[in-house]
Design a protein around this motif. Structure first.
Motif, PDB file in Angstrom:
ATOM      1  N   PRO A 232      -2.791 -13.886  -8.204  1.00 32.22           N
ATOM      2  CA  PRO A 232      -3.568 -13.414  -7.049  1.00 32.22           C
ATOM      3  C   PRO A 232      -2.949 -13.876  -5.735  1.00 32.22           C
ATOM      4  N   ASN A 233      -3.024 -13.007  -4.737  1.00 30.37           N
ATOM      5  CA  ASN A 233      -2.525 -13.352  -3.407  1.00 30.37           C
ATOM      6  C   ASN A 233      -3.583 -14.200  -2.702  1.00 30.37           C
ATOM      7  N   PRO A 234      -3.252 -15.442  -2.340  1.00 26.68           N
ATOM      8  CA  PRO A 234      -4.252 -16.308  -1.715  1.00 26.68           C
ATOM      9  C   PRO A 234      -4.445 -16.057  -0.226  1.00 26.68           C
ATOM     10  N   LEU A 235      -3.662 -15.170   0.365  1.00 22.18           N
ATOM     11  CA  LEU A 235      -3.737 -14.923   1.803  1.00 22.18           C
ATOM     12  C   LEU A 235      -4.662 -13.752   2.090  1.00 22.18           C
ATOM     13  N   VAL A 236      -5.456 -13.877   3.129  1.00 23.29           N
ATOM     14  CA  VAL A 236      -6.364 -12.813   3.572  1.00 23.29           C
ATOM     15  C   VAL A 236      -6.015 -12.468   5.012  1.00 23.29           C
ATOM     16  N   ALA A 237      -5.732 -11.208   5.270  1.00 22.92           N
ATOM     17  CA  ALA A 237      -5.309 -10.786   6.608  1.00 22.92           C
ATOM     18  C   ALA A 237      -6.474 -10.776   7.579  1.00 22.92           C
ATOM     19  N   GLY A 238      -6.203 -11.201   8.790  1.00 19.58           N
ATOM     20  CA  GLY A 238      -7.168 -11.079   9.865  1.00 19.58           C
ATOM     21  C   GLY A 238      -6.899  -9.812  10.661  1.00 19.58           C
ATOM     22  N   ALA A 239      -7.599  -9.649  11.766  1.00 19.76           N
ATOM     23  CA  ALA A 239      -7.416  -8.459  12.599  1.00 19.76           C
ATOM     24  C   ALA A 239      -5.992  -8.394  13.127  1.00 19.76           C
ATOM     25  N   GLY A 240      -5.384  -7.215  13.041  1.00 20.10           N
ATOM     26  CA  GLY A 240      -4.048  -7.016  13.547  1.00 20.10           C
ATOM     27  C   GLY A 240      -2.959  -7.627  12.699  1.00 20.10           C
ATOM     28  N   GLU A 241      -3.293  -7.998  11.458  1.00 19.60           N
ATOM     29  CA  GLU A 241      -2.326  -8.634  10.577  1.00 19.60           C
ATOM     30  C   GLU A 241      -2.183  -7.840   9.292  1.00 19.60           C
ATOM     31  N   ALA A 242      -1.079  -8.069   8.619  1.00 17.56           N
ATOM     32  CA  ALA A 242      -0.862  -7.486   7.297  1.00 17.56           C
ATOM     33  C   ALA A 242      -0.290  -8.553   6.388  1.00 17.56           C
ATOM     34  N   VAL A 243      -0.934  -8.748   5.247  1.00 15.50           N
ATOM     35  CA  VAL A 243      -0.398  -9.628   4.212  1.00 15.50           C
ATOM     36  C   VAL A 243       0.395  -8.742   3.271  1.00 15.50           C
ATOM     37  N   LEU A 244       1.703  -8.785   3.375  1.00 15.46           N
ATOM     38  CA  LEU A 244       2.534  -7.886   2.588  1.00 15.46           C
ATOM     39  C   LEU A 244       2.754  -8.410   1.169  1.00 15.46           C
ATOM     40  N   THR A 245       2.938  -9.713   1.037  1.00 15.62           N
ATOM     41  CA  THR A 245       3.043 -10.378  -0.265  1.00 15.62           C
ATOM     42  C   THR A 245       2.502 -11.786  -0.050  1.00 15.62           C
ATOM     43  N   PRO A 246       2.366 -12.601  -1.092  1.00 17.41           N
ATOM     44  CA  PRO A 246       1.965 -13.996  -0.859  1.00 17.41           C
ATOM     45  C   PRO A 246       2.954 -14.769   0.000  1.00 17.41           C
ATOM     46  N   PHE A 247       4.136 -14.195   0.217  1.00 15.53           N
ATOM     47  CA  PHE A 247       5.184 -14.897   0.948  1.00 15.53           C
ATOM     48  C   PHE A 247       5.448 -14.326   2.336  1.00 15.53           C
ATOM     49  N   VAL A 248       4.847 -13.182   2.661  1.00 12.04           N
ATOM     50  CA  VAL A 248       5.161 -12.519   3.928  1.00 12.04           C
ATOM     51  C   VAL A 248       3.895 -12.059   4.623  1.00 12.04           C
TER      52      VAL A 248
ATOM     53  N   LEU B 209       2.585 -10.457   8.430  1.00 13.49           N
ATOM     54  CA  LEU B 209       3.048  -9.802   9.650  1.00 13.49           C
ATOM     55  C   LEU B 209       1.907  -9.696  10.643  1.00 13.49           C
ATOM     56  N   ASN B 210       2.163 -10.142  11.870  1.00 15.67           N
ATOM     57  CA  ASN B 210       1.190  -9.944  12.945  1.00 15.67           C
ATOM     58  C   ASN B 210       1.930  -9.765  14.262  1.00 15.67           C
ATOM     59  N   GLN B 211       1.209  -9.827  15.364  1.00 14.70           N
ATOM     60  CA  GLN B 211       1.812  -9.532  16.662  1.00 14.70           C
ATOM     61  C   GLN B 211       2.824 -10.585  17.108  1.00 14.70           C
ATOM     62  N   ASP B 212       2.810 -11.745  16.472  1.00 12.16           N
ATOM     63  CA  ASP B 212       3.782 -12.783  16.813  1.00 12.16           C
ATOM     64  C   ASP B 212       5.113 -12.583  16.106  1.00 12.16           C
ATOM     65  N   GLY B 213       5.108 -11.797  15.048  1.00 11.03           N
ATOM     66  CA  GLY B 213       6.325 -11.609  14.271  1.00 11.03           C
ATOM     67  C   GLY B 213       6.046 -11.760  12.796  1.00 11.03           C
ATOM     68  N   VAL B 214       7.044 -12.221  12.060  1.00 11.89           N
ATOM     69  CA  VAL B 214       6.948 -12.383  10.613  1.00 11.89           C
ATOM     70  C   VAL B 214       6.773 -13.859  10.281  1.00 11.89           C
ATOM     71  N   THR B 215       5.746 -14.157   9.526  1.00 10.65           N
ATOM     72  CA  THR B 215       5.540 -15.510   9.032  1.00 10.65           C
ATOM     73  C   THR B 215       5.912 -15.542   7.562  1.00 10.65           C
ATOM     74  N   VAL B 216       6.866 -16.384   7.226  1.00  8.23           N
ATOM     75  CA  VAL B 216       7.236 -16.604   5.827  1.00  8.23           C
ATOM     76  C   VAL B 216       6.403 -17.763   5.304  1.00  8.23           C
TER      77      VAL B 216
ATOM     78  N   TYR C 296       8.419  -3.988  13.935  1.00  2.00           N
ATOM     79  CA  TYR C 296       7.583  -4.345  12.780  1.00  2.00           C
ATOM     80  C   TYR C 296       6.173  -4.732  13.230  1.00  2.00           C
ATOM     81  N   THR C 297       6.095  -5.455  14.335  1.00  2.00           N
ATOM     82  CA  THR C 297       4.793  -5.920  14.805  1.00  2.00           C
ATOM     83  C   THR C 297       3.862  -4.756  15.124  1.00  2.00           C
ATOM     84  N   ALA C 298       4.413  -3.623  15.536  1.00  2.00           N
ATOM     85  CA  ALA C 298       3.591  -2.449  15.848  1.00  2.00           C
ATOM     86  C   ALA C 298       3.086  -1.747  14.594  1.00  2.00           C
ATOM     87  N   LEU C 299       3.599  -2.147  13.446  1.00  2.00           N
ATOM     88  CA  LEU C 299       3.208  -1.504  12.184  1.00  2.00           C
ATOM     89  C   LEU C 299       2.264  -2.376  11.357  1.00  2.00           C
TER      90      LEU C 299
END
Length: 744
Positions: free
Chosen positions: A35-51, A53-60, A197-200
């Motif tokens: 299971p992916n332990p990450l939950v996206a907030g507004a304006g964010e995307a949890v692409l995988t448990p490791f990636v 994406l939000n307006q700041d850029g990519v968080t690994v 990427y941030t716009a997507l």
């Protein structure tokens, strides 16, 4: 740059409750995605448990802990390589306790194969067995496995995220995803239109991640190069957050004073401590006390003011008694006979050599003493702790707080050194206990250096007995016995409450698994019944077995009248080409001739550990005022050099750790307690005593090896062998300061 952003609190949530429980074994269970332990907030995307994406850029989201070894930089590069992320757009955070971050490579180490002899089939078998780590929630940083574990997983995460972003952009642009390309955190259309990427981030949330092929090495732009460290700027500017940097409103400060004999208390009197202005409370921990005060220094002073009568140790009271217990293990049946080639009892013509070696207990001596910050609110516990095992830490802290694991939030911070010590949970559990006693009050708990040194889980003291035969300039027989307390058994019992059945293969690593073609070669492991707490120390058993075996190899070479480097090279060439390659390379690096001036000594050593062949040459000089180490040459073969600068730094770091232990480090005991308490009596190499280093990285091994630990084992025998070359005196006991006049 991303590293300058204030990222102390992100908007995504850690959904610990999403972790599936249970360890029932089955093919379906192994194949299921965690299971992916990450939950996206507004304006964010949890692409995988490791990636993320939000307006700041990519968080690994790094599955492994950063303790100075540079692992999070390489993990980020693995994602960025496939995802086409601009390096300055990356932020790295440590993942929460979660099944998704299990270490697949760790369990694979247990298979009964010599690493150097791994075929593609055996390598895939290790990976398959490693899947069981998912069921065990084995989220551990250790065994030099972080990059071996992440090499494909992190790249696949980046590749899937890249293709998902292309699909999201294709839907917006009304073109086929196959017509799009990616570069520097943008999706680029055939007409040159660029979408960041941030716009997507919103659009990509509903895209199913596709499975895609990984890029060939010929297309790499980050991997294979030395990348800027993602942790370095924050550390250099003082903005990096360690567990002791956490600031919370209303915080109180604590320390502990635990029985140095590793037993309980008979009684204690805290009258004086409680009268000290600013002391909030003294807490009975059973095996010691904790003091909570208005600042850390006051807490430490108050702890020393408590009058305590300690119970005696359950093990021999002094070092001599402990070493006698280890020696007695030779008289017991072997726990393991992992290497048993030929017939060591056969009558072999030649020159016989017999030797016995001894090494002491060693402390981890991390620059940052054990510490943690915790807040208990009655039904939830939040803890900030530098640790190497978040799931185990969470569960142990939950138990002491009397709450469910899902009610515990663990923040794994940066660490000022780990070396295996922070795989333990004792200090985190102490912080949780103190916080539980004071609900609603944030507690920062910090050990003194003396507490840290005297309550370590030590590298065990060990002894070895070797017999060998040389003839015609080559080794014909090696029969080695190795005795020490079992790190694996003690650690397994502490963490899991049980000891796995079967022989302790880890006990003889660094000796039984070496790529030497010796016709008659046996290594037996004998486990000493000794309750001194021992644990994983950088390179574990290879740290002493590398010294034992390689020193004996050196003795055999001299007895055979053969050049020590050529002696090793001949043994390795017949068994494992990459190992022979590093021995040959280190000789080339230092211009090895086997001849040195009267005041110079050189020693060569080799050890294959954690999947990486490593050879070292150490040069020493008699200055007339003492012996100093001039130079250390290192050649290693990790298979693929993903980040040459980090590999070089780790090889040097590992060698310094080993040279420090070889020269002067030792933990001794009197009346059940460790004698050493600080760097005044347990010192390491300093800037003025450290040698010059040269490192060469080869890439001929068939499979990726580790880099965090392989630099340590050969450093100890290389120094001892160099001192023999200089003086003609063979030291079979560490530390070497007992035998030689070394400049400290």
């Amino acid at each position: 740059m991303a590293s300058l952003r204030k990222i102390a609190r992100r908007t995504f949530l850690i959904g610990s409750a999403a972790i599936a429980g249970g360890v029932a074994f089955g093919v379906y269970q192994l194949r299921k995605d965690a299971p992916n332990p990450l939950v996206a907030g507004a304006g964010e995307a949890v692409l995988t448990p490791f990636v993320l994406l939000n307006q700041d850029g990519v968080t690994v989201i790094a599955p492994r802990a950063e303790m100075g070894q540079g692992v999070q930089t390489t993990l980020a590069a693995l994602v960025a390589e496939e995802m086409d992320v601009a390096w300055e757009d990356i932020t790295v955070l440590h993942g929460p306790p979660a099944q998704a971050y299990y270490n697949q490579a760790l369990l694979g180490l247990a298979l009964p194969f010599r690493h150097y002899a791994d075929t593609d089939f055996r390598h895939s078998l290790r990976q398959g067995i490693g899947q069981i780590g998912k069921l065990l929630h084995l989220q551990v940083t250790g065994g030099s496995t972080s990059i071996k574990d992440g090499y494909e997983r992190m790249r696949h995460a980046g590749a899937s995220a890249r293709e998902a972003l292309k699909l999201a952009a294709a839907a917006q642009l009304g073109v086929a995803a196959s017509d799009l390309r990616t570069q520097d955190s943008h999706v680029i259309a055939p007409d040159g239109t660029r979408i960041a990427y941030t716009a997507l981030a919103e659009a990509v949330r509903d895209i199913d991640l596709p499975d895609v092929e990984l890029r060939p090495r010929s297309e790499w732009k980050y991997l294979g190069k030395s990348m800027p460290r993602v942790d370095m700027r924050a550390k250099a500017t003082g903005t990096a957050q360690f567990a002791g940097d956490v600031q919370l409103e209303g915080m109180q400060f604590a320390t502990v004073r635990i029985n140095p004999k590793r037993a309980g208390m008979v009684s204690y009197d805290d009258t004086v401590a409680r009268t000290m202005d600013g002391v909030a409370t003294v807490i009975d921990l059973g095996d010691g006390i904790a003091v909570v005060a208005s600042n850390t220094w006051l807490a430490m002073q108050a702890a020393q003011a408590v009058d305590i009568v300690w119970q005696d140790a359950a093990y021999p009271a002094d070092t001599a008694g402990m070493m006698a217990a280890i020696a007695a293990a030779f008289e017991t049946e072997p726990n393991s006979t992992v290497r048993d080639d030929g017939d060591v009892n056969a009558a072999i013509e030649g020159t016989e050599i017999v030797a016995e070696y001894t090494v002491p207990f060693l402390a981890h001596a991390t620059m940052e003493p054990m510490n943690a910050t915790a807040l208990f609110t009655g039904d939830r516990l939040e803890i900030w702790t530098g640790n190497q095992a978040p799931v185990i830490t969470r569960d142990k802290c939950a138990a002491v707080a009397g709450i469910a694991p899902e009610a515990v939030t663990v923040h794994t911070t940066l660490m000022g050194g780990g070396f295996g010590r922070r795989a333990e949970t004792d200090y985190s559990v102490q912080a949780a206990r103190i916080a539980t006693a004071l609900p609603g009050t944030p507690i920062r708990m910090t050990w003194t250096r003396e507490e840290d040194m005297r309550h370590d889980f030590y590298r065990p003291a060990a002894m070895a007995r070797f017999r060998g035969v040389v003839a015609d300039g080559a080794a014909q027989l090696i029969d080695g016995q190795i005795a020490a307390p079992s790190v694996f058994q003690q650690s397994s019992f502490r963490q899991m409450g049980q000891v796995p059945p079967g022989p302790d293969r880890a006990h003889v690593e660094g000796a039984a698994d070496q790529p030497y073609d010796v016709p008659h070669f046996r290594i037996t492991g004998h486990l000493a019944d000794l309750a001194v707490p021992v644990g994983f120390w950088r390179s574990v058993a290879a740290s002493f077995n590398g010294f034992f075996l390689d020193t004996f190899i050196d003795e055999m070479a001299h007895a055979a009248g053969t050049d020590p480097l050529q002696f090793r090279l001949a043994l390795a060439e017949r068994e494992h080409a990459p190992s022979a390659g590093v021995i040959r390379a280190v000789g080339e690096m230092c211009g090895w001739t086997g001849e040195t001036p009267a005041n110079i000594g050189r020693g060569v050593a080799f050890c294959h550990s954690f999947g990486t062949a490593t050879a070292q040459v150490v040069e020493v000089e008699d200055t007339g005022r003492g012996i100093r180490i001039n130079h250390c040459w290192i050649a290693c073969d990790p298979g693929i050099a993903l980040d040459p600068a980090i590999i070089e730094a780790q090889m040097i770091s590992g060698a310094i750790y080993g040279l420090s232990a070889a020269m002067q480090e030792e933990v001794t005991f009197t009346d059940g307690a460790a004698d050493q308490g600080n760097f005044t009596d347990y010192d390491a190499l300093r800037m003025h005593t450290a040698p010059r280093f040269d490192v060469r990285i080869l890439e001929t091994s068939a499979h990726l090896g580790g880099i965090g630990e392989p630099g340590t084992p050969p450093a100890m025998p290389a120094l001892g062998n160099a001192l023999f070359d200089l003086t003609g005196v063979r030291a079979r006991e560490l530390p070497l300061i007992k035998t030689f006049d070394l400049i400290l």
